[in-house]
Enzyme design. Structure first.
Site, PDB file in Angstrom:
ATOM      1  N   ASP A   1       0.869  -1.167   0.000  1.00  8.21           N
ATOM      2  CA  ASP A   1       0.000   0.000   0.000  1.00  8.21           C
ATOM      3  C   ASP A   1       0.913   1.227   0.000  1.00  8.21           C
ATOM      4  O   ASP A   1       2.135   1.097   0.174  1.00  8.21           O
ATOM      5  CB  ASP A   1      -0.880  -0.053   1.250  1.00  8.21           C
ATOM      6  CG  ASP A   1      -1.768   1.160   1.396  1.00  8.21           C
ATOM      7  OD1 ASP A   1      -2.431   1.534   0.413  1.00  8.21           O
ATOM      8  OD2 ASP A   1      -1.790   1.744   2.498  1.00  8.21           O
TER       9      ASP A   1
ATOM     10  N   ASP B   1      -0.101   5.198   1.183  1.00  4.90           N
ATOM     11  CA  ASP B   1      -0.293   6.119   2.312  1.00  4.90           C
ATOM     12  C   ASP B   1      -0.371   5.367   3.638  1.00  4.90           C
ATOM     13  O   ASP B   1      -1.166   4.423   3.782  1.00  4.90           O
ATOM     14  CB  ASP B   1      -1.581   6.919   2.122  1.00  4.90           C
ATOM     15  CG  ASP B   1      -1.434   7.973   1.043  1.00  4.90           C
ATOM     16  OD1 ASP B   1      -0.858   9.033   1.328  1.00  4.90           O
ATOM     17  OD2 ASP B   1      -1.890   7.727  -0.088  1.00  4.90           O
TER      18      ASP B   1
ATOM     19  N   ASP C   1      -1.340  -0.839   5.965  1.00  7.76           N
ATOM     20  CA  ASP C   1      -1.653  -0.330   7.306  1.00  7.76           C
ATOM     21  C   ASP C   1      -3.133  -0.312   7.617  1.00  7.76           C
ATOM     22  O   ASP C   1      -3.536   0.155   8.689  1.00  7.76           O
ATOM     23  CB  ASP C   1      -1.105   1.097   7.464  1.00  7.76           C
ATOM     24  CG  ASP C   1      -1.888   2.110   6.636  1.00  7.76           C
ATOM     25  OD1 ASP C   1      -2.286   3.154   7.192  1.00  7.76           O
ATOM     26  OD2 ASP C   1      -2.106   1.859   5.438  1.00  7.76           O
TER      27      ASP C   1
END
Length: 223
Positions: A8, A10, A172
């Site tokens: 991922d 961000d 995250d």
């Protein structure tokens, strides 16, 4: 056996919250709304910029129609591009670990819900775009995370063979872990903080708080 690792963007590889916050507050101000703070924006991330825009306006008591949100989202993305990602940075040790993974024979890809163009621009600006065999964003395919088909789309481009190869998703957000589960691959949750409680709660195979932990974690879950 080939080895594939998907990241991922961000909150996983980068901290880009300040630029996102600036662009969103600029948009909100243009429509007469008070600004948000960093903590507000952090809680809204993970589902792409359309949902981010919807949540930001909702936080200010506004509920635009979907048609209006389409226009607001375009406006937000234009303002975001204009930031030139001035305050966006890679997390500590992320570049070193990415380069080591590449050296160790891992094929690296990006699987983000952020639109593809800023993903590519950010990775290029940060000097690591060359490490990624595929850079896919939320507008690269017909679905986004947590739909496992998005990761399947990325893995297909990489030449992944589920019967012989290893694949890991690093992220995250619950969307990252859920997409990995749906795609039938391993998941590592990232929390760039000392307390990994939230990351551990996502149900991944493992959680890390520093990129220097990634190599040993990969070895442990893919053995």
């Amino acid at each position: 056996m080939a080895k594939f690792i998907l990241f991922d963007l961000d909150g996983t590889l980068i901290d880009g919250v300040d630029d996102i916050l600036f662009a969103m507050n600029d948009l909100l101000a243009a429509h007469g709304h008070a600004p948000l703070v960093r903590h507000d924006i952090e809680a809204m991330l993970g589902d792409g910029t359309w949902m981010l825009t919807k949540r930001a306006f909702a936080a200010r008591g506004s509920e635009p129609t979907d048609e209006m949100l389409d226009e607001l989202n375009v406006d937000f993305n234009a303002r975001y591009v204009e930031t030139d990602y001035a305050y966006t940075r890679l997390f500590e040790n992320a570049e070193t670990v990415l380069r080591q993974l590449k050296s160790d024979g891992w094929t690296i890809a990006l699987a983000s819900n952020k639109p593809e163009a800023p993903c590519k621009a950010i990775l290029t600006k940060l000097g690591v775009a060359d490490l990624f065999s595929v850079i896919a964003g939320g507008d690269s395919f017909e679905v986004k995370k947590p739909d496992g088909r998005f990761l399947g789309f990325v893995l297909d481009q990489l030449g992944f063979d589920k019967s012989t190869d290893t694949a890991i998703m690093v992220g995250d957000h619950a969307n990252d872990v859920n997409a990995a589960r749906a795609a039938g691959i391993h998941a590592i949750a990232v929390a760039m903080e000392f307390d990994a409680t939230r990351a551990k709660s996502l149900g991944a195979d493992a959680a890390i708080t520093n990129y220097l932990q990634l190599d040993s974690t990969i070895t442990r879950i893919s053995a």
